[in-house]
Design a protein around this motif. Structure first.
Motif, PDB file in Angstrom:
ATOM      1  N   PRO A  21      13.875  14.165 -20.911  1.00 49.45           N
ATOM      2  CA  PRO A  21      14.408  14.958 -21.382  1.00 49.45           C
ATOM      3  C   PRO A  21      13.310  15.027 -23.296  1.00 49.45           C
ATOM      4  N   ARG A  22      13.408  16.129 -23.646  1.00 49.84           N
ATOM      5  CA  ARG A  22      12.205  16.636 -25.116  1.00 49.84           C
ATOM      6  C   ARG A  22      12.937  15.615 -25.980  1.00 49.84           C
ATOM      7  N   ASP A  23      14.831  16.182 -25.565  1.00 47.67           N
ATOM      8  CA  ASP A  23      15.454  15.374 -26.905  1.00 47.67           C
ATOM      9  C   ASP A  23      15.643  13.685 -26.836  1.00 47.67           C
ATOM     10  N   ALA A  24      15.493  13.116 -25.450  1.00 49.14           N
ATOM     11  CA  ALA A  24      15.298  11.778 -25.631  1.00 49.14           C
ATOM     12  C   ALA A  24      14.737  10.979 -26.378  1.00 49.14           C
ATOM     13  N   LYS A  25      14.829   9.861 -26.777  1.00 53.43           N
ATOM     14  CA  LYS A  25      14.488   8.931 -27.939  1.00 53.43           C
ATOM     15  C   LYS A  25      13.788   7.800 -26.819  1.00 53.43           C
ATOM     16  N   ILE A  26      12.071   7.747 -27.301  1.00 50.39           N
ATOM     17  CA  ILE A  26      11.918   6.835 -26.144  1.00 50.39           C
ATOM     18  C   ILE A  26      11.155   5.152 -27.492  1.00 50.39           C
ATOM     19  N   ILE A  27      11.695   4.584 -26.399  1.00 53.16           N
ATOM     20  CA  ILE A  27      10.856   3.075 -27.225  1.00 53.16           C
ATOM     21  C   ILE A  27       9.931   2.747 -25.973  1.00 53.16           C
ATOM     22  N   GLN A  28       8.262   2.902 -26.320  1.00 48.74           N
ATOM     23  CA  GLN A  28       7.190   3.021 -24.768  1.00 48.74           C
ATOM     24  C   GLN A  28       6.794   1.762 -25.275  1.00 48.74           C
ATOM     25  N   VAL A  29       6.913   0.564 -24.678  1.00 45.83           N
ATOM     26  CA  VAL A  29       6.290  -1.041 -25.102  1.00 45.83           C
ATOM     27  C   VAL A  29       4.744  -1.253 -23.894  1.00 45.83           C
ATOM     28  N   ASP A  30       3.904  -1.776 -24.891  1.00 44.75           N
ATOM     29  CA  ASP A  30       2.377  -1.581 -23.738  1.00 44.75           C
ATOM     30  C   ASP A  30       1.931  -1.871 -24.421  1.00 44.75           C
ATOM     31  N   ILE A  31       0.826  -3.055 -23.538  1.00 44.84           N
ATOM     32  CA  ILE A  31      -0.630  -3.494 -24.226  1.00 44.84           C
ATOM     33  C   ILE A  31      -1.376  -3.512 -24.701  1.00 44.84           C
ATOM     34  N   SER A  32      -1.555  -2.050 -24.624  1.00 51.66           N
ATOM     35  CA  SER A  32      -2.049  -1.542 -24.826  1.00 51.66           C
ATOM     36  C   SER A  32      -1.875  -0.422 -26.064  1.00 51.66           C
ATOM     37  N   ALA A  33      -2.321  -0.292 -27.191  1.00 56.22           N
ATOM     38  CA  ALA A  33      -2.239   0.209 -28.613  1.00 56.22           C
ATOM     39  C   ALA A  33      -2.414   1.787 -28.021  1.00 56.22           C
ATOM     40  N   GLU A  34      -3.386   2.490 -27.163  1.00 57.59           N
ATOM     41  CA  GLU A  34      -3.785   3.877 -27.315  1.00 57.59           C
ATOM     42  C   GLU A  34      -3.187   4.271 -26.359  1.00 57.59           C
ATOM     43  N   GLU A  35      -2.521   3.825 -25.256  1.00 59.28           N
ATOM     44  CA  GLU A  35      -1.352   4.857 -24.615  1.00 59.28           C
ATOM     45  C   GLU A  35       0.182   4.628 -25.324  1.00 59.28           C
ATOM     46  N   ILE A  36       0.061   4.534 -25.887  1.00 60.62           N
ATOM     47  CA  ILE A  36       1.306   4.962 -26.782  1.00 60.62           C
ATOM     48  C   ILE A  36       1.313   6.242 -27.221  1.00 60.62           C
ATOM     49  N   GLY A  37       2.054   7.099 -26.922  1.00 57.15           N
ATOM     50  CA  GLY A  37       2.338   8.850 -26.971  1.00 57.15           C
ATOM     51  C   GLY A  37       1.887   9.680 -26.095  1.00 57.15           C
ATOM     52  N   ARG A  38       0.709   9.309 -25.506  1.00 58.23           N
ATOM     53  CA  ARG A  38       0.130   9.706 -24.684  1.00 58.23           C
ATOM     54  C   ARG A  38       1.443  10.346 -23.663  1.00 58.23           C
ATOM     55  N   VAL A  39       0.679  12.312 -23.965  1.00 60.54           N
ATOM     56  CA  VAL A  39       1.621  13.062 -23.194  1.00 60.54           C
ATOM     57  C   VAL A  39       2.411  13.494 -24.768  1.00 60.54           C
ATOM     58  N   ARG A  40       2.775  12.661 -24.949  1.00 55.57           N
ATOM     59  CA  ARG A  40       4.546  13.268 -26.041  1.00 55.57           C
ATOM     60  C   ARG A  40       4.225  12.225 -26.877  1.00 55.57           C
ATOM     61  N   ASP A  41       5.286  12.689 -27.779  1.00 55.96           N
ATOM     62  CA  ASP A  41       5.551  11.755 -29.569  1.00 55.96           C
ATOM     63  C   ASP A  41       6.395  10.380 -29.348  1.00 55.96           C
ATOM     64  N   VAL A  42       6.961   9.368 -28.794  1.00 54.92           N
ATOM     65  CA  VAL A  42       8.522   8.509 -29.005  1.00 54.92           C
ATOM     66  C   VAL A  42       8.182   8.262 -30.711  1.00 54.92           C
ATOM     67  N   GLU A  43       9.754   7.384 -30.280  1.00 53.60           N
ATOM     68  CA  GLU A  43      10.966   7.154 -31.324  1.00 53.60           C
ATOM     69  C   GLU A  43      10.137   6.001 -31.952  1.00 53.60           C
ATOM     70  N   LEU A  44       9.494   4.889 -31.365  1.00 58.54           N
ATOM     71  CA  LEU A  44       9.262   3.468 -31.695  1.00 58.54           C
ATOM     72  C   LEU A  44       7.903   3.410 -30.766  1.00 58.54           C
ATOM     73  N   GLY A  45       7.611   3.153 -31.220  1.00 56.10           N
ATOM     74  CA  GLY A  45       5.793   2.077 -30.107  1.00 56.10           C
ATOM     75  C   GLY A  45       6.072   0.467 -30.532  1.00 56.10           C
ATOM     76  N   VAL A  46       5.310   0.099 -28.764  1.00 53.60           N
ATOM     77  CA  VAL A  46       5.579  -1.407 -29.646  1.00 53.60           C
ATOM     78  C   VAL A  46       4.699  -1.822 -29.282  1.00 53.60           C
ATOM     79  N   VAL A  47       3.381  -2.423 -29.100  1.00 55.44           N
ATOM     80  CA  VAL A  47       1.867  -3.320 -28.558  1.00 55.44           C
ATOM     81  C   VAL A  47       2.312  -4.493 -28.510  1.00 55.44           C
ATOM     82  N   SER A  48       2.820  -4.573 -27.160  1.00 57.68           N
ATOM     83  CA  SER A  48       3.233  -5.978 -27.119  1.00 57.68           C
ATOM     84  C   SER A  48       2.995  -6.124 -25.819  1.00 57.68           C
TER      85      SER A  48
END
Length: 572
Positions: free
Chosen positions: A292-319
């Motif tokens: 859902p658009r109003d869901a808060k997303i915590i995105q964990v990815d080893i690649s920094a450029e992957e975070i926030g693809r398509v939509r904004d996220v609440e918390l991005g973690v490069v790990s």
């Protein structure tokens, strides 16, 4: 002091990186590599098409966690492996592809197997592509290829080996071989872990969407521990299926089941931990996301450029996902977790009406074949799926108790990868049963791999869902244009069993439900490559209607816009 050629130096380097298996199709440019590989005890799996060799190397990689290696000849051999490399790039599969090349000295003279720049073809579909111009550089460049292929986000690399470099001689005593060094994976900042836990603890309906990053980091054991500690349900995709066993009470099926849960009134997630999974096709696309658009997303990815693809996220973690899970577990005890059993049950649909089981009264349908096959295979079998609708039929019935035992389509959705993926998996796991369930359209692409299986004693059991059509294409055309307007989507009632028998495989022909169980049993017990050709009734799988999107209702919107099929709700 002994002198060796580039082929010997290459094989010696591969051996230092733990390689003992090469997937290939013969080319004269490569003979010095083959001779050196045989002398070092390597296993050489030679295929009938370079595409199959490349895909088999990725199947080997996906089921072992190692880097797969494929070697192809110059010219057409390199162009034939492009699809396999592009697929590995899209799905982040650590692999090293080596292509023979015409002599550097004759590069502009149109020698045999030439006429284009091989390196430029590979530039856009690899993490790194390089031409070796001096034999002395060969060992360290191979080492660099392995480093790039497996560190960070995994992916394919390509090395171009001109024949006058490969056959050149060098003093063995002068070679400095690279070490198989490992780089410590990135770990999350403590503040990021704290913030993620606060979001998860405060959520009413949290969910974990686990992707390939969990499988590639060998993080399934920690995923199980964190899910059980927190009580948060887990959903998986093709690359991570089995990371949480499908019989686990916290497993809530694939990502697409989020939409079904909303439709049942179970609610939508308010916090999503996107763990090594990418935002795109498998989360529903940009316009029709299952998140859902109003869901808060915590995105964990080893690649920094992957975070926030398509939509904004609440918390991005490069790990690295395993490192993130370990950090979450270490801090997760600092406070209570809410009881979310009602949310888990609703998400799973525990109380929802179950669709009727496939029945022989409806004829020999793909669903009946899928359910029968799923109940016939060993629990630890490696399952390979190929086709448009065929994998969707099987998904609802098959169990996955461990990761790396489910090889389905990725972002490219290429047809014909089933047989070579099965070859790679069976080569890597001679002690396991490998089962390939394929549509009759997909089986035609690399059908000659039955010959590869027979020659190399790989007892893969292949079950063909033979509904005499390109199922998703045919049904999609029926939905959009109506019956009687199919174009290029019907197939013949081909006797794939007879063709496979010609290669030396065990063959079964099934035209009724009563014949199916005994045929599967005989195929499994034959301990040989086997083809079970099942003549099925053409039935549309619901996944096709979902892929068609609004175009299935009409190609024109009420406002007069054109609706684009295979693109969720796109109107232009």
């Amino acid at each position: 002091m002994a002198r060796i050629d580039g082929g010997q130096a290459l094989v010696a380097t591969l051996k230092r990186f733990g390689v003992d298996t090469i997937f290939t199709l013969h080319g004269g440019h490569l003979d010095c590599i083959y001779q050196a590989a045989v002398a070092e005890g390597f296993r050489i799996i030679d295929h009938r098409h370079e595409q199959a060799a490349g895909i088999a190397a990725t199947g080997y990689a996906r089921t072992t966690g190692k880097v797969g290696v494929a070697i192809v000849t110059a010219g057409g051999g390199v162009t034939n492996v492009v699809t396999a490399i592009a697929n590995a790039y899209a799905d982040c599969i650590g692999s090293v592809f080596i292509g023979g090349g015409p002599p550097l000295r004759d590069y502009d003279a149109l020698p045999v197997n030439s006429g284009y720049d091989q390196l430029s073809v590979m530039g856009g579909i690899t993490k790194w592509a390089h031409r070796v111009s001096h034999v002395e550089r060969l060992p360290d460049l191979v080492g660099r290829a392995f480093h790039i292929a497996r560190e960070g986000r995994p992916g394919p690399v390509y090395l171009d080996l001109p024949s006058d470099v490969l056959y050149a001689l060098l003093e063995e005593g002068d070679i400095v071989y690279p070490s198989a060094m490992r780089v410590l994976p990135p770990a999350p900042a403590p503040s990021a872990v704290t913030a993620a836990l606060e979001l998860l603890r405060g959520a009413q309906r949290p969910v974990i969407l686990a992707g390939g990053g969990v499988a590639y980091s060998a993080g399934s054991d920690l995923l199980n521990r964190f899910a059980e500690l927190s009580g948060i349900p887990v959903m998986t995709n093709n690359k991570s299926r089995g990371s949480l066993p499908t019989d686990h009470p916290l497993w809530a099926r694939g990502f697409g089941a989020l939409g079904s849960a909303v439709g049942r009134g179970a609610g939508a997630p308010d916090v999503v931990l996107l763990l090594g999974a990418r935002l795109g096709l498998y989360t529903g696309g940009r316009r029709k996301s299952v998140i859902p658009r109003d869901a808060k997303i915590i995105q964990v990815d080893i690649s920094a450029e992957e975070i926030g693809r398509v939509r904004d996220v609440e918390l991005g973690v490069v790990s690295d996902c395993r490192e993130m899970l370990a950090a979450l577990i270490a801090q997760a005890g600092n406070g209570p977790w809410s009881d979310r059993s009602a949310w888990v049950s609703g998400l799973r649909g525990d109380d929802a009406p179950k669709p009727p089981a496939p029945s022989a009264a409806d004829g020999l349908t793909p669903g009946l074949v899928a359910s029968t096959l799923a109940s016939s295979v060993p629990a630890d079998a490696i399952l390979v799926l190929d086709g448009g609708e065929t994998p969707a039929w099987f998904d609802g019935f098959a169990a996955s108790l461990k990761p790396d035992r489910w090889l389905g389509h990725g972002y490219m959705g290429i047809m014909g990868e089933g047989l070579p993926l099965a070859v790679g998996a069976q080569t890597a796991h001679p002690d396991k049963r490998v089962i390939c369930f394929s549509g009759d359209g997909a089986i035609g692409f690399n059908f000659a791999e039955f010959d590869t299986m027979v020659r190399h004693n790989l007892p893969v059991v292949v079950v063909v869902n033979n509904d005499q059509q390109w199922g998703m294409s045919a049904h999609g055309q029926d939905l959009i244009y109506g019956p009687g307007k199919r174009v290029a989507s019907d197939l013949a009632a081909t006797r794939y069993d007879v063709a496979a028998s010609g290669f030396g495989a065990h063959a079964e022909y099934v035209a009724s439900f009563e014949e199916l169980g005994p045929a599967l049993k005989r195929a499994l017990e034959s301990n040989r490559p086997a083809c079970v050709n099942v003549m099925t009734k053409p039935v549309m799988n619901p996944i096709t209607q979902r892929f068609m999107g609004l175009a299935a209702e009409s190609l024109r919107s009420p406002e007069g816009k054109a609706r684009v099929p295979y693109a969720d709700v796109l109107e232009v």
